[in-house]
Scaffold this motif. Structure first.
Motif, mmCIF file in Angstrom:
data_model
loop_
_atom_site.group_PDB
_atom_site.id
_atom_site.type_symbol
_atom_site.label_atom_id
_atom_site.label_comp_id
_atom_site.label_asym_id
_atom_site.label_seq_id
_atom_site.Cartn_x
_atom_site.Cartn_y
_atom_site.Cartn_z
ATOM 1 N N ARG A 71 0.821 -1.035 0.238
ATOM 2 C CA ARG A 71 0.027 -0.096 -0.417
ATOM 3 C C ARG A 71 1.226 1.342 -0.182
ATOM 4 O O ARG A 71 0.655 2.429 -0.310
ATOM 5 C CB ARG A 71 -0.757 0.117 0.847
ATOM 6 C CG ARG A 71 -2.104 -0.742 1.259
ATOM 7 C CD ARG A 71 -3.278 -1.477 2.265
ATOM 8 N NE ARG A 71 -3.954 -1.710 2.562
ATOM 9 C CZ ARG A 71 -4.858 -2.457 3.994
ATOM 10 N NH1 ARG A 71 -4.196 -1.976 4.674
ATOM 11 N NH2 ARG A 71 -5.771 -3.242 3.371
ATOM 12 N N SER A 72 1.706 1.013 0.130
ATOM 13 C CA SER A 72 3.090 1.932 0.667
ATOM 14 C C SER A 72 3.310 2.977 -1.310
ATOM 15 O O SER A 72 2.729 2.322 -2.157
ATOM 16 C CB SER A 72 4.343 1.823 0.863
ATOM 17 O OG SER A 72 4.948 3.032 0.712
ATOM 18 N N ALA A 73 3.595 4.332 -1.014
ATOM 19 C CA ALA A 73 3.686 5.311 -2.508
ATOM 20 C C ALA A 73 4.773 5.265 -2.853
ATOM 21 O O ALA A 73 5.242 5.502 -4.051
ATOM 22 C CB ALA A 73 2.591 6.899 -2.096
ATOM 23 N N ASP A 74 5.313 4.507 -1.702
ATOM 24 C CA ASP A 74 7.185 5.160 -1.580
ATOM 25 C C ASP A 74 7.818 4.343 -2.666
ATOM 26 O O ASP A 74 7.271 2.440 -2.074
ATOM 27 C CB ASP A 74 8.295 4.417 -0.697
ATOM 28 C CG ASP A 74 9.498 5.293 -0.727
ATOM 29 O OD1 ASP A 74 9.402 6.448 -0.072
ATOM 30 O OD2 ASP A 74 9.794 4.232 -1.458
ATOM 31 N N PRO A 75 8.724 3.889 -3.867
ATOM 32 C CA PRO A 75 8.820 3.704 -5.169
ATOM 33 C C PRO A 75 9.971 2.912 -4.699
ATOM 34 O O PRO A 75 10.032 1.215 -5.165
ATOM 35 C CB PRO A 75 9.229 4.658 -5.895
ATOM 36 C CG PRO A 75 10.247 5.806 -5.306
ATOM 37 C CD PRO A 75 8.729 6.203 -4.627
ATOM 38 N N THR A 76 10.715 2.614 -3.276
ATOM 39 C CA THR A 76 11.432 1.462 -2.871
ATOM 40 C C THR A 76 9.898 -0.005 -2.685
ATOM 41 O O THR A 76 10.804 -0.768 -2.741
ATOM 42 C CB THR A 76 12.145 2.518 -1.944
ATOM 43 O OG1 THR A 76 11.468 2.645 -0.685
ATOM 44 C CG2 THR A 76 13.338 3.326 -2.014
ATOM 45 N N ALA A 77 9.115 0.506 -1.888
ATOM 46 C CA ALA A 77 8.385 -0.883 -1.175
ATOM 47 C C ALA A 77 8.774 -1.310 -2.718
ATOM 48 O O ALA A 77 7.847 -2.775 -2.255
ATOM 49 C CB ALA A 77 7.250 -0.095 -1.348
ATOM 50 N N ARG A 78 8.531 -0.813 -4.057
ATOM 51 C CA ARG A 78 7.695 -2.216 -4.869
ATOM 52 C C ARG A 78 8.971 -2.854 -4.942
ATOM 53 O O ARG A 78 8.823 -4.294 -5.185
ATOM 54 C CB ARG A 78 7.236 -1.205 -6.286
ATOM 55 C CG ARG A 78 6.633 -0.833 -5.999
ATOM 56 C CD ARG A 78 5.900 0.203 -6.996
ATOM 57 N NE ARG A 78 6.589 0.843 -7.810
ATOM 58 C CZ ARG A 78 6.153 3.049 -8.858
ATOM 59 N NH1 ARG A 78 5.896 2.106 -9.804
ATOM 60 N NH2 ARG A 78 6.995 3.606 -8.803
ATOM 61 N N GLU A 79 10.594 -2.395 -4.584
ATOM 62 C CA GLU A 79 11.674 -3.233 -5.595
ATOM 63 C C GLU A 79 11.477 -4.125 -4.444
ATOM 64 O O GLU A 79 12.647 -4.475 -4.379
ATOM 65 C CB GLU A 79 12.333 -1.706 -5.203
ATOM 66 C CG GLU A 79 12.739 -0.961 -6.309
ATOM 67 C CD GLU A 79 14.001 -0.285 -6.933
ATOM 68 O OE1 GLU A 79 14.455 0.247 -5.937
ATOM 69 O OE2 GLU A 79 14.004 0.457 -7.583
ATOM 70 N N VAL A 80 11.777 -3.466 -2.939
ATOM 71 C CA VAL A 80 11.326 -4.670 -1.937
ATOM 72 C C VAL A 80 10.215 -5.588 -1.524
ATOM 73 O O VAL A 80 11.200 -7.194 -1.920
ATOM 74 C CB VAL A 80 11.507 -3.967 -0.309
ATOM 75 C CG1 VAL A 80 10.890 -5.112 0.809
ATOM 76 C CG2 VAL A 80 11.939 -3.052 -0.326
ATOM 77 N N LEU A 81 9.456 -5.364 -2.376
ATOM 78 C CA LEU A 81 8.640 -6.690 -2.878
ATOM 79 C C LEU A 81 8.965 -7.604 -4.173
ATOM 80 O O LEU A 81 8.552 -8.813 -4.338
ATOM 81 C CB LEU A 81 7.200 -6.380 -2.572
ATOM 82 C CG LEU A 81 5.962 -5.460 -2.343
ATOM 83 C CD1 LEU A 81 4.970 -4.712 -2.520
ATOM 84 C CD2 LEU A 81 5.740 -6.994 -0.766
ATOM 85 N N THR A 82 9.743 -6.609 -5.357
ATOM 86 C CA THR A 82 9.918 -7.715 -6.105
ATOM 87 C C THR A 82 11.429 -8.751 -5.712
ATOM 88 O O THR A 82 10.807 -9.611 -5.999
ATOM 89 C CB THR A 82 10.828 -6.366 -7.016
ATOM 90 O OG1 THR A 82 9.366 -6.152 -7.337
ATOM 91 C CG2 THR A 82 10.946 -7.572 -8.708
ATOM 92 N N GLY A 83 11.554 -7.921 -5.102
ATOM 93 C CA GLY A 83 12.920 -8.633 -4.386
ATOM 94 C C GLY A 83 12.258 -9.397 -3.098
ATOM 95 O O GLY A 83 13.316 -11.195 -3.498
ATOM 96 N N LEU A 84 11.808 -9.943 -2.912
ATOM 97 C CA LEU A 84 10.835 -10.876 -2.036
ATOM 98 C C LEU A 84 10.098 -11.875 -2.962
ATOM 99 O O LEU A 84 10.431 -13.198 -2.541
ATOM 100 C CB LEU A 84 10.158 -9.977 -0.735
ATOM 101 C CG LEU A 84 10.940 -9.673 0.129
ATOM 102 C CD1 LEU A 84 9.568 -9.006 1.180
ATOM 103 C CD2 LEU A 84 11.746 -10.541 0.909
ATOM 104 N N ALA A 85 9.770 -11.584 -3.489
ATOM 105 C CA ALA A 85 9.013 -12.554 -5.328
ATOM 106 C C ALA A 85 9.971 -13.511 -5.342
ATOM 107 O O ALA A 85 9.455 -14.514 -5.311
ATOM 108 C CB ALA A 85 8.468 -11.940 -5.912
ATOM 109 N N VAL A 86 11.201 -13.310 -5.466
ATOM 110 C CA VAL A 86 12.174 -14.028 -6.733
ATOM 111 C C VAL A 86 13.065 -13.920 -6.361
ATOM 112 O O VAL A 86 13.841 -12.387 -6.506
ATOM 113 C CB VAL A 86 11.430 -14.134 -8.087
ATOM 114 C CG1 VAL A 86 12.730 -15.419 -8.692
ATOM 115 C CG2 VAL A 86 10.126 -14.826 -8.654
ATOM 116 N N PRO A 87 13.932 -14.408 -5.443
ATOM 117 C CA PRO A 87 15.391 -14.383 -5.362
ATOM 118 C C PRO A 87 15.739 -13.591 -6.119
ATOM 119 O O PRO A 87 16.014 -14.161 -7.823
ATOM 120 C CB PRO A 87 15.974 -15.593 -4.592
ATOM 121 C CG PRO A 87 15.361 -16.452 -4.123
ATOM 122 C CD PRO A 87 13.624 -16.004 -5.208
ATOM 123 N N SER A 88 16.785 -12.280 -7.023
ATOM 124 C CA SER A 88 17.111 -11.714 -8.011
ATOM 125 C C SER A 88 18.625 -10.721 -7.199
ATOM 126 O O SER A 88 18.012 -10.275 -6.235
ATOM 127 C CB SER A 88 15.987 -11.110 -8.762
ATOM 128 O OG SER A 88 15.043 -11.582 -8.649
#
Length: 445
Positions: free
Chosen positions: A133-150
């Protein structure tokens, strides 16, 4: 008609033999996917209905709290600038978004220190919901890194803003083009070291990057690529070594005037493809950098620094990079090969004499198509082989000039016998109209 440009024609004449059924040129070109929206995995945020590819296909819409390691979550938050603000020592920590206004944004995450904490899964679930729900763009990057180890690769360009603040769209496209070039150079180097790859291994390299996702930083000056550890770790490691080798070679050239360091840098993965991409990254800027960060879930690969420093390039490096690219192109030798291929196009200026044949390579070289000039007898043999649905075998030298798409000194062209089932398959593929545009080049009708 659309005319692809990655395999240009050689300017052969428009003779009466032109226009045999062309062939399929392999997988589609590498197109990194846009960055996912908050709480959404790559592949679903493309604007076009499409299933996620590669490692993302098996991931859920949002990471499963039961499968998230709190230490990995904490590492990703720290990497992306989130601030740790106290918490119960040994039990959990509190994190706030990056930036001076972090305390007023209303987003605060409680992250347990380990899965031994009694409410670990509940706290992680609440943290994931808050990130989504966060508007901070880094939140998306954290979720992406959690979804698949990258592994993460970040590009940054120092360019002036546009009239409205963010850099112009054309400048952002230059960044994307350069980033794609860097990734492709790394994928090519995984398959073999060469000063100039040309068309060799290109289809396989592009296919290996299909699972990469990209996201732009606010303002358009930065770009991040997420390379899934499986299968992208090899590309990340190769780029790590190649970028540092390129930096050292440029420094050596500027300090001594010698180009020897670029010769030895080929073994680390430096190539014309990489120098061209770096030129595109730096041109028109005050400077540019590339930073790598390893997946905290997978750990640091052997032989690499745990926290690599960004590799920086400036406009003063452009002459050395351009000189190296020209040197790689000039010095890459021709390759002796024995190619088996299907005849997909024939041209000659009149009813007799030598002509040019285009082959779809089936074996013997790491390219999709080659062109070869044949004498009258060999040209006639190639035509007969095409009519009866047989491939041909020919020996020659694959020339670096033109991207390893031309076979010179061709000798010994003979049809290759195949079983009936293979011949039927070959005949059908050569007649398939879906392959027409892919095999055409500039100047084709």
């Amino acid at each position: 008609m659309h005319r692809p440009t990655d395999e240009p024609e050689d300017g052969a004449g428009h003779g009466p033999d032109r226009g045999l059924p062309p062939a399929h040129s392999g997988p589609p070109a590498f197109r990194p996917q846009p960055h996912p929206a908050p709480g959404e995995l790559p592949g679903h945020w493309t604007g076009v209905p499409a299933a996620p590819v590669g490692p993302w296909a098996d991931a859920a819409e949002s990471p499963d709290p039961g499968g998230v390691d709190p230490r990995v979550l904490g590492a990703l938050l720290a990497r992306h600038g989130w601030r740790r603000r106290g918490g119960a020592v040994g039990r959990y920590s509190r994190w706030s978004p990056p930036g001076p206004a972090a305390g007023s944004r209303g987003t605060s995450l409680l992250v347990p220190e380990s899965r031994a904490f009694p409410d670990c899964e509940d706290l992680i679930g609440e943290a994931l919901t808050a990130l989504a729900r966060s508007a901070d763009p880094t939140a998306r990057e954290v979720l992406t890194g959690l979804a698949v180890p990258s592994d993460e690769i970040r590009w940054w360009r120092d360019v002036p803003p546009g009239p409205a603040g963010p850099v112009p769209w054309s400048v952002q496209e230059q960044l994307r083009t350069a980033a794609r070039g860097v990734l492709l150079a790394g994928a090519l180097a995984v398959r073999g070291r060469a000063g100039y790859h040309g068309a060799r291994h290109r289809r396989q390299a592009q296919a290996s990057l299909e699972s990469v996702v990209m996201g732009a930083a606010p303002g358009g000056r930065g770009l991040t690529a997420f390379l899934p550890v499986t299968p992208g770790r090899a590309v990340s490691v190769r780029l790590y070594h190649a970028l540092y080798a390129a930096r050292e070679a440029v420094d050596y050239r500027r300090a001594t005037g010698g180009m020897e360091a670029f010769d030895t840098a080929v073994e680390a993965g430096v190539s014309r493809e990489l120098t061209d991409a770096l030129v595109g990254l730096v041109r028109g800027t005050e400077g540019a950098s590339i930073a790598l960060a390893w997946s905290p879930a997978a750990g640091t690969p052997a032989g690499c620094a745990a926290r690599p420093e960004p590799v920086e390039f400036s406009p003063g490096d452009l002459p050395a990079l351009r000189e190296a690219g020209a040197r790689y192109l000039r010095d890459e030798p021709a390759v002796p090969v024995r190619i088996t291929g299907a005849v997909v196009r024939m041209r000659r200026s009149g009813p007799r004499g030598q002509g040019t044949v285009r082959l779809r390579v089936l074996a013997g070289a790491e390219v999709g198509h080659v062109r070869v000039t044949l004498d009258e007898e060999a040209y006639r043999t190639a035509g007969h082989a095409h009519l009866v649905g047989l491939p041909v075998r020919v020996t020659g030298r694959l020339e670096s000039r033109g991207g390893f798409r031309r076979l010179t000194d061709a000798t010994g062209l003979v049809p290759v016998q195949v079983d009936d089932a293979e011949r039927d398959r070959l005949m059908k593929s050569l007649r398939d109209p879906d392959f027409f545009e892919e095999a055409c080049g500039p100047g084709d009708d």
